[in-house]
Scaffold this active site. Structure first.
Site, PDB file in Angstrom:
ATOM      1  N   GLY A   3      -1.911   5.075  -4.119  1.00  0.00           N
ATOM      2  CA  GLY A   3      -2.187   3.719  -4.880  1.00  0.00           C
ATOM      3  C   GLY A   3      -1.419   2.748  -4.084  1.00  0.00           C
ATOM      4  N   GLY A  28      -6.271  -0.498   4.872  1.00  0.00           N
ATOM      5  CA  GLY A  28      -5.428  -1.453   4.391  1.00  0.00           C
ATOM      6  C   GLY A  28      -5.980  -2.804   4.356  1.00  0.00           C
ATOM      7  N   ASP A  29      -6.735  -3.152   5.514  1.00  0.00           N
ATOM      8  CA  ASP A  29      -7.235  -4.435   5.497  1.00  0.00           C
ATOM      9  C   ASP A  29      -8.318  -4.575   4.506  1.00  0.00           C
ATOM     10  OD1 ASP A  29      -5.948  -4.903   7.990  1.00  0.00           O
ATOM     11  OD2 ASP A  29      -7.560  -4.082   9.209  1.00  0.00           O
ATOM     12  N   SER A  39       0.877  -1.240   0.181  1.00  0.00           N
ATOM     13  CA  SER A  39      -0.040  -0.014   0.007  1.00  0.00           C
ATOM     14  C   SER A  39       0.832   1.291   0.023  1.00  0.00           C
ATOM     15  CB  SER A  39      -0.971  -0.026   1.257  1.00  0.00           C
ATOM     16  OG  SER A  39      -1.595   1.389   1.435  1.00  0.00           O
ATOM     17  N   LEU A  40       0.505   2.238  -0.850  1.00  0.00           N
ATOM     18  CA  LEU A  40       1.209   3.617  -1.027  1.00  0.00           C
ATOM     19  C   LEU A  40       0.456   4.617  -0.519  1.00  0.00           C
ATOM     20  CD1 LEU A  40       2.822   2.916  -4.433  1.00  0.00           C
ATOM     21  CD2 LEU A  40       3.816   2.318  -2.192  1.00  0.00           C
ATOM     22  N   GLY A  41      -0.585   4.211   0.383  1.00  0.00           N
ATOM     23  CA  GLY A  41      -1.603   5.199   0.890  1.00  0.00           C
ATOM     24  C   GLY A  41      -2.330   5.894  -0.202  1.00  0.00           C
ATOM     25  N   ALA A  42      -2.465   7.273  -0.160  1.00  0.00           N
ATOM     26  CA  ALA A  42      -3.010   7.990  -1.054  1.00  0.00           C
ATOM     27  C   ALA A  42      -2.420   7.928  -2.685  1.00  0.00           C
ATOM     28  CB  ALA A  42      -2.947   9.680  -0.736  1.00  0.00           C
TER      29      ALA A  42
END
Length: 119
Positions: free
Chosen positions: A30, A56-57, A25-28
């Site tokens: 992508g 994330g889950d 996960s790269l957060g905001a």
């Protein structure tokens, strides 16, 4: 500033330890899917999150739900679920009708020199 290449190198260390694929996960910005031989990045238009709790889950659950459809579609589904989750308050889980995979772009073997913040 971290580049996508740095993320991929770290993920590849995990593949050398025995994992077939690594979902990052790269957060905001992508998410990336990394195997020993290929990399995919997926993301969508910028959005304003209401909450990131549990996103994330939900992203991982989306990925696992589509893992039989190949890496590109599994990643697209994961990011679509994660994007839907951050649009909800608190730790709510999105319903299938709230998932929009067509809003997610997937790039195979993206430019690794790009900064994560620029994705």
């Amino acid at each position: 500033m971290h580049t996508l290449g740095e993320v991929v190198r770290a993920a590849r260390e995990v593949t050398t330890a025995g994992a077939d694929e690594v979902l990052v996960s790269l957060g905001a910005h992508g998410a990336a899917l990394v195997t020993a031989d290929a990399t995919w990045w997926a993301g969508g238009p910028r959005l304003v999150p209401l909450s990131t709790v549990g996103a994330g889950d939900v992203t991982l659950a989306g990925y696992l739900s589509a893992s039989d459809r190949g890496p590109e579609e599994a990643l697209r589904t994961a990011v679509a679920w994660g994007r839907a989750a951050v649009r909800l308050p608190g730790s709510k889980v999105p319903a299938p009708a709230q998932i929009h995979p067509d809003d997610v772009d997937v790039v195979t073997n993206p430019n690794l020199a790009v900064a994560v913040e620029e994705l």
